[in-house]
Every structure is written in C-alpha cells, then in structure tokens.
Design a protein around this motif. Structure first.
Motif, PDB file in Angstrom:
ATOM      1  N   ASN A   1      -3.805   5.336   4.870  1.00  0.00           N
ATOM      2  CA  ASN A   1      -3.031   4.235   5.436  1.00  0.00           C
ATOM      3  C   ASN A   1      -3.628   3.718   6.723  1.00  0.00           C
TER       4      ASN A   1
ATOM      5  N   GLN B   1       0.837  -1.205   0.000  1.00  0.00           N
ATOM      6  CA  GLN B   1       0.000   0.000   0.000  1.00  0.00           C
ATOM      7  C   GLN B   1       0.867   1.248   0.000  1.00  0.00           C
TER       8      GLN B   1
ATOM      9  N   SER C   1      -6.116  -0.196  -4.648  1.00  0.00           N
ATOM     10  CA  SER C   1      -5.243  -0.155  -3.483  1.00  0.00           C
ATOM     11  C   SER C   1      -6.052   0.009  -2.221  1.00  0.00           C
TER      12      SER C   1
END
Length: 373
Positions: A139, A59, A166
């Motif tokens: 994230n 990621q 993603s």
C-alpha cells in the motif's frame, strides 16, 4: 485473444466519449486513459488527492480480495481429502467476491459478501500465511502532490479483476501475501492520510460519512472491510464526475494541447502577427514590389496558425500525425478510435480556417498599391 467482453472490443464498439467509470477501470486508451486523467487532475484540476483516495480504496479492496483468496486456499489445504470438494464449492462465492469497484451495480452483491465475510472472520489469523511484509509494501503511497503517476497506470493489458493489475501488488511469491493486520493497517492509512481533519492529504467529504468511517475503524468493531469506505468512495466519484471529468473530456477529447503549450502559442502568435503587420506597412509605405512583399506569407502563416491553435486548443498538424500532449512538450500517440476520429475532423476544420484567414491577410497586404512617403 480478444473476446466480445474484452476491454479492447468494448473500445472499438464505443461511439462516444467514455464514462468516468470506464476511465478508472482502465478500459480506455490514450488520450482519455487513466494516466492522462491523473495528469489532468494533478496539473490542471489541482485535486489529485481525490483521485488518489479513490485508487487507494480500490487497492484496499484488491488487498482484501487477495487476503480472502489465500485464506480459503490455506483452509482447503488443511481440510481432509474427502471434504475438499465440499469446501471448495462452499467457499467459491466468498473466494470470488469483490470483483470490480463498488460503483458497478452488477458486483455490489459480491462486494457486500466480501465485506460480510471479513467482518465475521474472527479466527482467520490461524490460517493467515506467514512471512508477510504488510501493507507497507502493498500500500505504498507517495506523499507529495507533485509526484509521478503510479506505475500501474502505464499498463492496460490486465483485466480489472486480476490481482496482478492492482497497484503495488505482486502475488507471485509468498512474501507478498497479506495478513489480517495488513488489512487493518491499510484501512487506517487511508483514514489518517485522506480523511481526518489536518491529515497529510485531506479531502473534503461530508462530516457524517467521516464520522461513520472513523467509528468503524477506531471503534470496538475495528473494521477493515472495504464496504466501510463505500459512501466516501461514491461521494468522491460523483464529485470527480461532476467537477473534473467534463473538463478532462473537453481538454483531451476536443483538443490535444495543455495550458502551458496554449499560452506559448498565444505569445508566438501575437509576436508573429505584430511583426507581420509592422513589416507589411513598412513595405507598403516604401513602395516595395510585390515579389518582395510575398515574404509576408511566412509571419502571417505562423501568427494565424499559432493563434488558431490557442483558440481551438489543438495543433492540427500534431493531430493529423496522431499525437496528443499530456504534459508540456511531452506527447503520446492517440489510440482511442472515437477521439482520434473526432480530433481529425476538428483539425481539418482548423486548417481550413487558418488557410482562409492567412490567404485574406496576405492578399490584402501583398496586392494593395504601395505609396512611398
């Protein structure tokens, strides 16, 4: 539209079990997909932190790629019209760098170009798009070991190089554009979450690799390029491939039950067999007629079927209707062609064993002469 290089066509050309790289790249279907592997690592292998580290590093690579793309777009927009074509051609290689994981030999050079650009990019902040929410949005990671799998595992339609696939990324709006500070925050988060001794979800890697990463992030260079995690990512990949992946293939490729379900079938089978033998001897010693003893078929069939399911790690009836168990009493349809074909063959073999053993036991206790005590 499926092409010769699409994941779907690769699946149907496969004539064997997939590799770990194919599973992590979302090129497989249930029951050997990434979602099932995550569940296996969490519930059976008890080492989901290693898989989460690998996914978070991937990621981070996607975040860096997205940052570089938007950076070059903003540079081109600020370039005079006569120089735009030259700028587009010169930035094409960097703009498309980093497509694919670092373990793929064909993309290693592009990953290195991406990292080299980020290490040499000192004035990029002037071109970074504004209004970024930072890595807290792009994230996000769940703190506990027993957390649900990531939502992105449930999709398998996006190509591996597409930013829209993603985890946690949504590049559709300007609010999700990363800045250079986000890349550094993402790298630090991986370091402080997985690598440092005593961290929240510490994984065990060689001390030399840990020191190199810590020095690169916290040292004067203050690196945030994805290449700094390559050694740790490759080490984790090899550890999963050696220690966890063979058990996953055995569990999902040769069976369709999870350990709690297998234990339940073992208990049911033992109880059913005990009841069948106890009833059979009573009927024999009471000299009951054979049409009454025929009821022994029911407990013997249940007992033999349950014990065979436990022994072979699969439920033949579930296999034949096309389902595999990924958590206790939760089932998913099998869509991987090779695995389904293999399990169908094993299911037929188990059914033959069940029928033969059941027939032998029932014949023995139904037709044996009775004697009243």
């Amino acid at each position: 539209m499926a092409t010769a290089s699409s994941p779907t066509s690769e699946i149907y050309r496969r004539n064997g079990f997939p590799s770990l790289f194919e599973v992590l790249s979302r090129k497989t279907l249930p029951p050997v997909d990434l979602f099932s592997f995550y569940i296996y690592m969490r519930d059976q292998q008890r080492s989901v932190d290693y898989l989460d580290f690998w996914l978070d590093v991937s990621q981070h690579l996607s975040l860096c790629r997205h940052y570089v793309r938007r950076l070059h777009r903003s540079v081109i927009e600020d370039t005079p019209e006569l120089e735009k074509e030259t700028s587009k051609r010169s930035s094409y290689i960097v703009d498309n760098a980093g497509e694919g994981p670092s373990t793929e030999m064909a993309t290693a050079a592009s990953d290195q170009r991406l990292s080299a650009f980020l290490r040499s990019d000192h004035g990029s902040r002037n071109h970074s798009p504004q209004n970024s929410h930072g890595s807290n949005k792009s994230n996000q990671s769940i703190s506990g070991l027993e957390r649900p799998p990531r939502p992105s595992f449930m999709t398998n339609t996006n190509s591996p190089g597409d930013d829209s696939s993603s985890p946690g990324q949504n590049s559709s709006g300007p609010d999700n554009v990363p800045k250079r500070e986000d890349l550094r925050a993402s790298a630090e988060k991986i370091l402080y979450t997985y690598l440092l001794p005593g961290s929240e979800r510490e994984i065990i890697i060689p001390q030399g690799i840990l020191q190199d990463i810590q020095e690169a992030i916290e040292g004067p260079a203050q690196r945030s390029d994805p290449e700094l995690f390559d050694a740790a990512k490759d080490y984790v990949f090899q550890a999963m491939e050696r220690d966890a992946f063979p058990g996953f293939l055995k569990s999902k490729g040769l069976g369709n039950l999870v350990p709690p379900s297998m234990m339940m079938r073992l208990i049911i089978g033992l109880l059913a067999m005990f009841g069948a033998f106890w009833t059979a001897f009573i009927l024999i010693f009471l000299d009951k007629p054979k049409h009454i003893r025929c009821w022994l078929i029911l407990p013997f069939t249940i007992g033999v079927y349950a014990l065979a399911s436990h022994q072979y790690m699969l439920d033949p009836i579930l296999v034949l209707v096309g389902y595999s168990e990924y958590t206790f009493m939760d089932f998913a349809q099998m869509r991987e062609p090779y695995v389904r074909k293999l399990l169908n063959g094993r299911a037929m073999m188990v059914l033959v064993v069940v029928i033969l053993v059941d027939a032998a036991l029932c014949s023995l206790f139904i037709f044996v002469p009775g004697r009243r005590l």
